[in-house]
Structures are given as C-alpha cells and as structure tokens.
Design a protein around this motif. Structure first.
Motif, PDB file in Angstrom:
ATOM      1  N   SER A   1       6.452  -5.711  -0.587  1.00  0.00           N
ATOM      2  CA  SER A   1       7.273  -5.900   0.688  1.00  0.00           C
ATOM      3  C   SER A   1       7.792  -4.133   1.255  1.00  0.00           C
ATOM      4  N   ARG A   2       8.093  -3.643   0.072  1.00  0.00           N
ATOM      5  CA  ARG A   2       8.839  -2.284   0.357  1.00  0.00           C
ATOM      6  C   ARG A   2       7.664  -1.218   1.078  1.00  0.00           C
ATOM      7  N   LEU A   3       6.368  -1.414   0.489  1.00  0.00           N
ATOM      8  CA  LEU A   3       5.462  -0.689   1.039  1.00  0.00           C
ATOM      9  C   LEU A   3       4.844  -1.065   2.347  1.00  0.00           C
ATOM     10  N   LEU A   4       4.778  -2.510   2.571  1.00  0.00           N
ATOM     11  CA  LEU A   4       4.660  -3.207   3.920  1.00  0.00           C
ATOM     12  C   LEU A   4       5.478  -2.319   5.017  1.00  0.00           C
ATOM     13  N   GLU A   5       6.873  -1.989   4.633  1.00  0.00           N
ATOM     14  CA  GLU A   5       7.784  -1.717   5.456  1.00  0.00           C
ATOM     15  C   GLU A   5       7.139  -0.141   6.417  1.00  0.00           C
ATOM     16  N   LEU A   6       6.409   0.497   5.668  1.00  0.00           N
ATOM     17  CA  LEU A   6       5.860   1.477   6.214  1.00  0.00           C
ATOM     18  C   LEU A   6       4.941   1.321   7.279  1.00  0.00           C
ATOM     19  N   TRP A   7       4.532   0.296   7.395  1.00  0.00           N
ATOM     20  CA  TRP A   7       3.413  -0.289   8.461  1.00  0.00           C
ATOM     21  C   TRP A   7       4.271  -0.771   9.778  1.00  0.00           C
TER      22      TRP A   7
END
Length: 186
Positions: free
Chosen positions: A66-72
């Motif tokens: 979810s933390r990585l998804l925030e980059l999108w």
C-alpha cells in the motif's frame, strides 16, 4: 532506453508487487498470500540479502504494498516526500555492488535488513531516477474501465495505456470492437 537497466528492473518488480493487491487486479484476488508466492516473486526479481522465509517476512512485504501504491496516486512533486520517507526509514546507505551477472549498480540498504525494507528502499531509489529524469508521467494506473492495476510505461514514445495484470489492452480492444460492430449493424 528510458531508464538504466537496474532502475527498470526494480520498477518492474514494484509494479508486480503492487499489482498483487486485490483491488488492482481484474480478478480482485490478492495474489501474495503464501510464502511460496513471495519466494516466486523474490526469485523472479533477483532480490539478494538475508531472508527468513517465514510468515513475518511475508506479512512485512505484504505490508509495504500500500505504501508503494501511493507512488502511483501522486504526481512528481507529491512523490518526493514519499520517496524521501522511504529512504529515511531504510537508513539508506548507497553502495555500488556487482553480483549475479549484473554489472555495477546501487544497493541502498544493508543486505541484513529485512526483505521488506530492502524492497522499499530499492523501489524508492528507482523512483529517485524517475523523478530526476522528469519522467513521472510514465508512472500510471491502467486506463481499463474495470482495472486499477499500475504500471510504468517503458515504451519509447510513452504511449502505453494498459497494465499487464489482467490482459487489459486486449479486453478493452475487444470491447471497443464489439461496440463498433454493434453500432454498424444496428
């Protein structure tokens, strides 16, 4: 080539990891639920360093998605504080390394750090390259009506519109074809 090889490899791994989330894939199924799923991911993307191969490691890797998804979900300027926080959390220590047939490239965390932290830091470092190259427009969410999968557009002209998670390009082309066909026969 839009990005150097190791940056592209890490970005592709991040895309695959984020797309294991249940809301990003057309099927709506979480595809990172077993240790074997994580093992396949790590093997496919060549992550090195220490591994525990236990449920805690799986939970930690699942936890960073979810933390990585925030980059999108942000633009280039919005990505900077996210990337900086990831690098700070990992106590980043960039070093040039060579291993497994790969020429010199950067690892930014200690190989003894937990796998999830190494993935988070390596992804943040790859996004540093995206931001510095002013190519954040290539960080995208799928254009398919029924998909929220993510991707990075590595095409030469930056024209990719669909992710690879659910065969979205083909599905949307078939839908458009059927719609055109129905309009001409009506």
């Amino acid at each position: 080539m839009v990005f150097i090889r190791d940056t592209e490899l890490v970005l592709r791994a991040a895309v695959e990891l984020v797309n294991t989330l249940p809301h990003t894939e057309v099927s709506g199924v979480d595809t990172l639920t077993r240790r074997a799923d994580l093992e396949a991911f790590v093997t496919a993307h060549g992550y090195t360093g220490s591994r525990t191969r236990d449920e805690d490691e799986l939970a930690r890797v699942r936890g960073i998605r979810s933390r990585l998804l925030e980059l999108w979900r942000v633009d280039r300027d919005g990505a900077v504080p996210l990337v900086n926080a990831m690098l700070a959390d990992g106590r980043t220590l960039p070093q040039l390394v060579r291993h497994d047939g790969m020429d010199w490239h950067i690892h930014a965390s200690d190989p003894d750090e937990p796998l999830a932290m190494r993935i988070l830091v390596e992804t943040a470092l790859a996004f540093v390259d995206v931001i510095r190259a002013d190519e954040y427009a290539r960080v995208r969410v799928c254009d398919a009506d029924d998909c929220e999968g993510v991707y990075v557009d590595f095409s030469k002209n930056g024209s990719k519109r669909y992710c690879d998670a659910g065969n979205c390009g083909n599905r949307m082309n078939v839908i458009a074809y059927r719609r055109r066909k129905a309009e001409t026969t009506a």
